[in-house]
Structure formats: C-alpha cells, structure tokens
Design an enzyme around this catalytic site. Structure first.
Site, PDB file in Angstrom:
ATOM      1  N   HIS A  96     -28.199  40.412   3.482  1.00  0.00           N
ATOM      2  CA  HIS A  96     -27.683  39.316   3.804  1.00  0.00           C
ATOM      3  C   HIS A  96     -26.252  39.703   4.280  1.00  0.00           C
ATOM      4  O   HIS A  96     -25.862  39.018   5.465  1.00  0.00           O
ATOM      5  CB  HIS A  96     -27.610  38.462   2.398  1.00  0.00           C
ATOM      6  N   GLU A  97     -25.615  40.426   3.714  1.00  0.00           N
ATOM      7  CA  GLU A  97     -24.285  40.776   3.972  1.00  0.00           C
ATOM      8  C   GLU A  97     -24.119  41.829   5.386  1.00  0.00           C
ATOM      9  O   GLU A  97     -23.265  41.567   6.116  1.00  0.00           O
ATOM     10  CB  GLU A  97     -23.427  41.604   2.952  1.00  0.00           C
TER      11      GLU A  97
ATOM     12  N   HIS B 294     -23.733  39.011   8.009  1.00  0.00           N
ATOM     13  CA  HIS B 294     -22.296  38.789   8.243  1.00  0.00           C
ATOM     14  C   HIS B 294     -21.674  39.724   9.131  1.00  0.00           C
ATOM     15  O   HIS B 294     -21.051  39.392  10.073  1.00  0.00           O
ATOM     16  CB  HIS B 294     -21.578  38.657   7.006  1.00  0.00           C
TER      17      HIS B 294
ATOM     18  N   HIS C 249     -23.832  31.382   7.546  1.00  0.00           N
ATOM     19  CA  HIS C 249     -24.894  31.054   6.577  1.00  0.00           C
ATOM     20  C   HIS C 249     -25.760  29.876   7.191  1.00  0.00           C
ATOM     21  O   HIS C 249     -25.221  29.126   8.212  1.00  0.00           O
ATOM     22  CB  HIS C 249     -24.230  30.435   5.509  1.00  0.00           C
TER      23      HIS C 249
END
Lengths: 192, 114
Positions: free
Chosen positions: A128-129, A132, A138
């Site tokens: 997930h990170e 980013h 998101h």
C-alpha cells in the site's frame, strides 16, 4: 483511484530505476532483516510488474530514493504515530521517498507464527505505501490495495484493476504486463 | 461517568482488535445531526486528521451540519452507503486500523525532496 494534489510522479527518463534502503537505526528486531527484505522485495516487484519502473535495494540509506524505517510516536515529520493499531504507516508522495511504519505495531510476515490478534501484515502495508511513494492516493474501492484501511490479521497484497489503472496512468504499462491476466485473476477470486 | 450499558459495549468489543483510542467512537453509533454526545469533538478531530473537516480551534460535541457533511464525504470516499449518519458500516470503518495519509487533503503529506 486518486492522486495527490498536482499528480506528482517520479519524473525520470525511461527506464526508471528507483533505489530503496532500510534505515540503519530505525528498524524492528523481532523479524529478521532478511525476512523484511524479502517481503519488501515482493511488494516492490508487484508494482514493477505493471509499470516500466524497476526497484533496486541499496545499502546507502541517505542517498536512496525511497527510505524505509520503523518509528515510534513523534518522529519529526509532523505526523506522529499513535501506538498499537490506529495509524499503521504513512509514506510521502513523489519525489520525497520517505516511507515510515509505526514501530508500535505487531508486524507479521507469517500469521501462522504470530498469534497476536493485533498482528498486522507487513507485506500488505508495504504494498500500500509503495503506491503512495509512486503517487497514488487512497481509493474508494474496498478490494484495492490503495483502500486506506486494513484489518489486523488480514492480507491484501494483490494489485487490483483500480490500482493498476491508477499507477499506469502515471507511468505507462510494463510491456510484459497483460491486463487480461489480471482480469482473469480477479474473476477467479471473485467467483472462487 | 460510565453507565452499565457503556461498560457492556466495551466488554464485548474488548475481544476484537480495533484501536483502543478510536474504539471509543463506537458509542456514537446511530448518532445523527442534532445529537449532542460527550466526546464527539474527538471524532471531529479524527475527521480533521484525515482531511474531512477544516481546522477549528475548539470542536464542539454537537453533531452539526459540518460534521454531517464530513460523514457524507467520508462515506463517499470510503465506498460506504451514504446515509450522513454514524451507522454500523461507518463506525466500523472509522475504528479500523488505517494508513496515516489523508483521504482528501492531499497537500498535507505531499512534500518535495530537497
């Protein structure tokens, strides 16, 4: 999928190689460094499989594009962590490269070996990170990796169509990537 | 003062794995516009933290129009049924562990490397 304000991306000429390194000081000691590196290598490779971006681990933390560390509470970036659960991690948008995990969590690489009810899957959060770090914000698609919440003892590591479309709009497609295989995969998991 | 009912709620949920701080938000279940519940200012701080409310020096404990708009935006952004109320789905999502990056205010943790 959504992007950060201004739609920042790593603006390098193709082929893009981003380096990453682990903090020499701010790590956890109950998971072996080699195991952590394996988990992150897998997480990076998932994104690399869909876009023309390579990731390479290096030893020199300060000079790495992506700098990974585990931190407690206030760690100097204005976004203090909050102890067990709550906020699990955060990462900065391109081309900052800071990638911070909450050291207070019970991080796990294998739920068969970690019985804690508050154990959090390191690979899921890493995946997930990295999204980013690459420029994705998101999403509202619950099944996607870039959905903001993750329950303890849950794994969510496979990129979904929403994740792939979002990151490919920033970097283009990996020439070896086939969308049909992803659709087949999602269909089989939905019906299986 | 903790009432017996509230103690019961906490006891039941102590078996789950949600964050202890955010877990207290379960007492706002079914609250809607006009409600006044002690501690709701903490929920407003949560919404401010993740980009759903602007900074206000003193958040009140009243479920006001601004909070209702924040709840609707939160439900929209998180793919929840949009009710404008703190229903079960919404509270459950709010108390779940999550990434610290803001959902809407994408300026906050956006920085450039120098």
């Amino acid at each position: 999928f959504t992007y950060f304000y201004g739609k920042p991306r790593w603006a390098r000429t193709s082929p893009v190689t981003l380096t990453y390194a682990f903090s020499p000081y701010d790590m956890i000691n109950y998971i072996g460094l080699s195991d952590i590196k394996v988990v992150f290598k897998r997480a990076f490779s998932r994104w690399a499989s869909v876009i023309p971006v390579n990731f390479a681990e290096i030893e020199e933390y300060e000079s790495a594009d992506i700098r990974i560390g585990f931190y407690h509470r206030d760690h100097g970036d204005g976004e203090p962590f909050d102890g067990v659960l709550g906020v699990l991690a955060h990462a900065f948008s391109p081309e900052n490269g800071r990638f911070h995990l909450d050291a207070a969590e019970t991080w796990a690489v294998d739920f068969d070996k970690v019985k804690s009810k508050v154990a959090v899957d390191l690979e899921s959060v890493a995946t997930h990170e990295i999204g980013h770090v690459l420029g994705l914000a998101h999403t509202s698609v619950k099944e996607a990796v870039m959905y903001p919440s993750l329950s303890p003892r849950t794994k969510k590591v496979d990129l979904k169509i929403d994740d792939v479309e979002g990151v490919q709009a920033l970097y283009g497609s990996n020439p070896n990537f086939r969308f049909s295989s992803l659709i087949e995969s999602e269909n089989s998991s939905n019906h299986g | 003062r903790i009432t017996p009912d509230q103690v019961t709620v906490i006891t039941v949920d102590s078996t789950n794995t949600h964050n202890a701080t955010w877990h207290e938000f379960t007492r706002f279940l079914d609250a809607g516009k006009g409600s006044h519940v002690s501690g709701m200012s903490e929920l407003k701080k949560y919404f401010k933290r993740f980009g759903y409310l602007p900074f206000i020096a003193n958040f009140t404990d009243i479920f006001d129009t601004q909070l209702e708009s924040a709840v609707i935006l939160y439900q929209t952004k998180l793919g929840l049924p949009v009710t404008g109320k703190l229903d079960t789905d919404t509270i459950s999502t709010i108390i779940s562990p999550r990434c610290g990056v803001s959902d809407t205010d994408h300026h906050r943790i956006h920085a450039t490397k120098h």
